[in-house]
Design a protein around this motif. Structure first.
Motif, PDB file in Angstrom:
ATOM      1  N   ILE A   1     -56.388 -47.721   2.704  1.00 57.90           N
ATOM      2  CA  ILE A   1     -55.044 -47.257   3.061  1.00 57.90           C
ATOM      3  C   ILE A   1     -54.497 -46.424   1.907  1.00 57.90           C
ATOM      4  O   ILE A   1     -54.531 -46.861   0.753  1.00 57.90           O
ATOM      5  CB  ILE A   1     -54.101 -48.450   3.352  1.00 57.90           C
ATOM      6  N   GLU A   2     -54.001 -45.240   2.207  1.00 62.47           N
ATOM      7  CA  GLU A   2     -53.486 -44.370   1.155  1.00 62.47           C
ATOM      8  C   GLU A   2     -52.371 -45.081   0.381  1.00 62.47           C
ATOM      9  O   GLU A   2     -51.478 -45.696   0.983  1.00 62.47           O
ATOM     10  CB  GLU A   2     -52.957 -43.066   1.748  1.00 62.47           C
ATOM     11  N   PRO A   3     -52.412 -45.032  -0.945  1.00 58.52           N
ATOM     12  CA  PRO A   3     -51.431 -45.773  -1.760  1.00 58.52           C
ATOM     13  C   PRO A   3     -49.991 -45.348  -1.519  1.00 58.52           C
ATOM     14  O   PRO A   3     -49.066 -46.134  -1.739  1.00 58.52           O
ATOM     15  CB  PRO A   3     -51.879 -45.477  -3.202  1.00 58.52           C
ATOM     16  N   GLU A   4     -49.783 -44.083  -1.065  1.00 57.75           N
ATOM     17  CA  GLU A   4     -48.418 -43.604  -0.809  1.00 57.75           C
ATOM     18  C   GLU A   4     -47.720 -44.400   0.298  1.00 57.75           C
ATOM     19  O   GLU A   4     -46.484 -44.419   0.390  1.00 57.75           O
ATOM     20  CB  GLU A   4     -48.438 -42.127  -0.427  1.00 57.75           C
ATOM     21  N   VAL A   5     -48.497 -45.083   1.138  1.00 53.13           N
ATOM     22  CA  VAL A   5     -47.929 -45.879   2.221  1.00 53.13           C
ATOM     23  C   VAL A   5     -47.016 -46.970   1.676  1.00 53.13           C
ATOM     24  O   VAL A   5     -46.020 -47.352   2.308  1.00 53.13           O
ATOM     25  CB  VAL A   5     -49.072 -46.491   3.078  1.00 53.13           C
ATOM     26  N   LYS A   6     -47.316 -47.454   0.482  1.00 52.90           N
ATOM     27  CA  LYS A   6     -46.552 -48.565  -0.112  1.00 52.90           C
ATOM     28  C   LYS A   6     -45.089 -48.199  -0.317  1.00 52.90           C
ATOM     29  O   LYS A   6     -44.214 -49.073  -0.310  1.00 52.90           O
ATOM     30  CB  LYS A   6     -47.183 -48.948  -1.450  1.00 52.90           C
ATOM     31  N   ALA A   7     -44.801 -46.898  -0.475  1.00 57.53           N
ATOM     32  CA  ALA A   7     -43.426 -46.456  -0.739  1.00 57.53           C
ATOM     33  C   ALA A   7     -42.568 -46.389   0.525  1.00 57.53           C
ATOM     34  O   ALA A   7     -41.344 -46.236   0.433  1.00 57.53           O
ATOM     35  CB  ALA A   7     -43.448 -45.086  -1.417  1.00 57.53           C
ATOM     36  N   LEU A   8     -43.185 -46.491   1.690  1.00 54.07           N
ATOM     37  CA  LEU A   8     -42.433 -46.398   2.950  1.00 54.07           C
ATOM     38  C   LEU A   8     -41.580 -47.641   3.170  1.00 54.07           C
ATOM     39  O   LEU A   8     -42.020 -48.767   2.905  1.00 54.07           O
ATOM     40  CB  LEU A   8     -43.392 -46.230   4.132  1.00 54.07           C
ATOM     41  N   GLU A   9     -40.374 -47.414   3.664  1.00 52.43           N
ATOM     42  CA  GLU A   9     -39.547 -48.559   4.062  1.00 52.43           C
ATOM     43  C   GLU A   9     -40.159 -49.202   5.291  1.00 52.43           C
ATOM     44  O   GLU A   9     -40.788 -48.546   6.108  1.00 52.43           O
ATOM     45  CB  GLU A   9     -38.116 -48.103   4.374  1.00 52.43           C
ATOM     46  N   ASP A  10     -39.984 -50.487   5.411  1.00 56.99           N
ATOM     47  CA  ASP A  10     -40.473 -51.260   6.552  1.00 56.99           C
ATOM     48  C   ASP A  10     -41.993 -51.433   6.551  1.00 56.99           C
ATOM     49  O   ASP A  10     -42.579 -51.894   7.538  1.00 56.99           O
ATOM     50  CB  ASP A  10     -40.027 -50.639   7.890  1.00 56.99           C
ATOM     51  N   VAL A  11     -42.657 -51.063   5.447  1.00 60.28           N
ATOM     52  CA  VAL A  11     -44.087 -51.334   5.291  1.00 60.28           C
ATOM     53  C   VAL A  11     -44.268 -52.244   4.081  1.00 60.28           C
ATOM     54  O   VAL A  11     -43.732 -51.974   3.002  1.00 60.28           O
ATOM     55  CB  VAL A  11     -44.904 -50.034   5.094  1.00 60.28           C
ATOM     56  N   TYR A  12     -44.998 -53.309   4.274  1.00 58.13           N
ATOM     57  CA  TYR A  12     -45.294 -54.257   3.192  1.00 58.13           C
ATOM     58  C   TYR A  12     -46.804 -54.216   2.959  1.00 58.13           C
ATOM     59  O   TYR A  12     -47.575 -54.851   3.691  1.00 58.13           O
ATOM     60  CB  TYR A  12     -44.815 -55.660   3.575  1.00 58.13           C
ATOM     61  N   LEU A  13     -47.197 -53.405   1.993  1.00 61.46           N
ATOM     62  CA  LEU A  13     -48.620 -53.170   1.729  1.00 61.46           C
ATOM     63  C   LEU A  13     -49.068 -53.948   0.493  1.00 61.46           C
ATOM     64  O   LEU A  13     -48.460 -53.849  -0.577  1.00 61.46           O
ATOM     65  CB  LEU A  13     -48.883 -51.666   1.520  1.00 61.46           C
ATOM     66  N   TYR A  14     -50.150 -54.684   0.638  1.00 61.65           N
ATOM     67  CA  TYR A  14     -50.725 -55.456  -0.466  1.00 61.65           C
ATOM     68  C   TYR A  14     -52.191 -55.065  -0.648  1.00 61.65           C
ATOM     69  O   TYR A  14     -52.935 -54.941   0.330  1.00 61.65           O
ATOM     70  CB  TYR A  14     -50.643 -56.961  -0.184  1.00 61.65           C
ATOM     71  N   THR A  15     -52.598 -54.881  -1.894  1.00 58.88           N
ATOM     72  CA  THR A  15     -53.995 -54.635  -2.215  1.00 58.88           C
ATOM     73  C   THR A  15     -54.600 -55.905  -2.795  1.00 58.88           C
ATOM     74  O   THR A  15     -53.890 -56.911  -2.979  1.00 58.88           O
ATOM     75  CB  THR A  15     -54.135 -53.504  -3.255  1.00 58.88           C
TER      76      THR A  15
END
Length: 423
Positions: free
Chosen positions: A288-302
């Motif tokens: 998943i592209e790391p820029e996704v983490k900055a989106l509101e309403d997305v909770y991205l964990y590596t």
């Protein structure tokens, strides 16, 4: 013979740098061939090698008559396309007993992000099989890894190192449960169909989500996994169009490039009217592209983001760690003793060859004497005397050469070797 190791892991290098050196299992064979062929044949004619590559580490193990850490380091930096100075600041190098201790700790789960986790042992066995299949694993590394597996088994049997450990998959479920009040109302998508996704799907399925889907490049493999969990399989190519359907996305593939981009997630959020998406990227390199983490309403964990979760409770297992280290110490001492004995193997082989040559010569001489009609007793006497003279000739010559000090030392050695009393 010397053993050396070079690697980087979750404690020494960030995720994106580890991704530069991640090798899928089907890449191990050609990578090992490239590594071994890079050594100068004059000084390193037969280098043994093995590569362990997981989401948390990439490690190279080698064995040869002469240590070649600098060469191995340069090869790895070039293969990852990074400056040697950058790699050196995040890598570790080990040799002989340090390398043995490290691989024993890795196999036992003491060097893992999840203390005591057992998955690394299977990954190491896969790496060893890959090295064996390409002919890169010689006697020394085979001994090292087989002993590491035996030590790991003893550690898991004799200690509670794996008790109450929290896996990456369990940690993902725990975090998802903090975001969604009831996981039974969620739709879960798993991207990939490998061992990590299998484990994650097992943990999430236990929470009885509303639906489960498996997206995989090979539809047949995805269908096989989906059937186990009463879910559906879909093609990876359909993922962007269907991403909005899912509340939870867990991805772990062997892709070298991200397969879920920023644009696809933005469109999914818009279609969901900004209902939150929980995303877990267990892949190295990233899925998943790391820029996704900055989106509101997305909770991205590596995998690195999950570290603090899986480390909870490790303090309670420190007694087990201490017990494991004692077992590992004994394993290291045993391996180093074996490795030290290996240095005498060429001499032993030469001695055996020389003795066989003498024996064959005396046997041929005895047959000739028998053919001439000599008595058996006379032939046996001549053969035994001939063998004795051949064996004693070198020792006698040494006793009569050199100065007084060297003759005294030779006399002591010969006495120890030839005049030992039978016990």
């Amino acid at each position: 013979m010397s053993v050396w190791a070079l690697g980087l892991n979750h404690t020494t290098a960030p995720l994106d740098l580890r991704g530069r050196f991640a090798f899928a299992l089907d890449q191990i064979a050609p990578t090992l061939q490239s590594l071994r062929s890079s050594f100068p044949s004059s000084r390193h004619p037969q280098v043994e090698a093995a590569i362990i590559s997981t989401c948390n580490r990439t490690e190279i193990y080698c064995a040869s008559e002469h240590i070649a850490l600098d060469h191995t380091f340069g090869w790895l930096a070039e293969s990852g396309g990074v400056a040697p100075t950058l790699l050196r600041s995040h890598a570790y190098t080990l040799h002989d007993d340090e390398a043995a201790r490290h691989v024993f700790r890795v196999a036992s789960g003491l060097d893992s992000m999840v203390l005591g986790e057992a998955q690394i042992l299977g990954q190491m066995k896969d790496a060893v099989r890959a090295a064996e299949n390409v002919g890169a694993l010689g006697t020394t590394l085979n001994q090292l890894f087989q002993r590491s597996f035996a030590v790991a088994k003893e550690v898991r049997t004799a200690t509670e190192i794996g008790a109450h450990s929290i896996s990456m998959a369990a940690a993902a479920v725990r975090l998802a449960g903090q975001l969604f009040e009831d996981l039974r109302k969620t739709r879960v998508l798993f991207v990939g169909a490998g061992e990590m996704i299998d484990l994650a799907a097992t943990h999430f399925a236990a929470k009885e989500p509303k639906s489960i889907a498996i997206a995989n490049r090979t539809l047949e493999r995805g269908e096989k996994l989906a059937t186990r969990f009463g879910g559906e399989a879909m093609r990876l190519a359909d993922l962007p169009a269907r991403l909005a359907e899912f509340d939870i996305v867990v991805s772990c593939t062997a892709s070298t490039l991200p397969i879920i981009g920023l644009g696809a997630v933005e469109r999914a959020l818009k279609a969901r009217k900004h209902r939150p998406i929980f995303m877990v990227d267990l892949a190295v390199p990233r899925d998943i592209e790391p820029e996704v983490k900055a989106l509101e309403d997305v909770y991205l964990y590596t995998v690195d983001d999950l570290a603090h979760v899986v480390q909870q409770g490790q303090a309670n297992r420190q007694a087990a760690v201490a017990q494991a280290e004692v077992i590992i110490d004994a394993g290291v001492q045993s391996f180093m003793h074996w490795l030290g004995q290996r240095s005498t193997v060429p001499l032993i082989q030469q001695l055996n060859a020389q003795a066989d040559e003498w024996r064959a010569a005396e046997m041929a001489r005895a047959r000739k004497l028998l053919a001439k009609g000599e008595s058996v007793d006379a032939v046996l006497e001549a053969m035994s005397r001939g063998l004795t003279q051949k064996m004693m000739h070198g020792a006698m010559a040494e006793l009569h050469s050199g100065d007084a000090a060297s003759r005294e030392q030779t006399a002591q050695t010969i006495s120890r070797l030839f005049l030992r009393k039978e016990r």
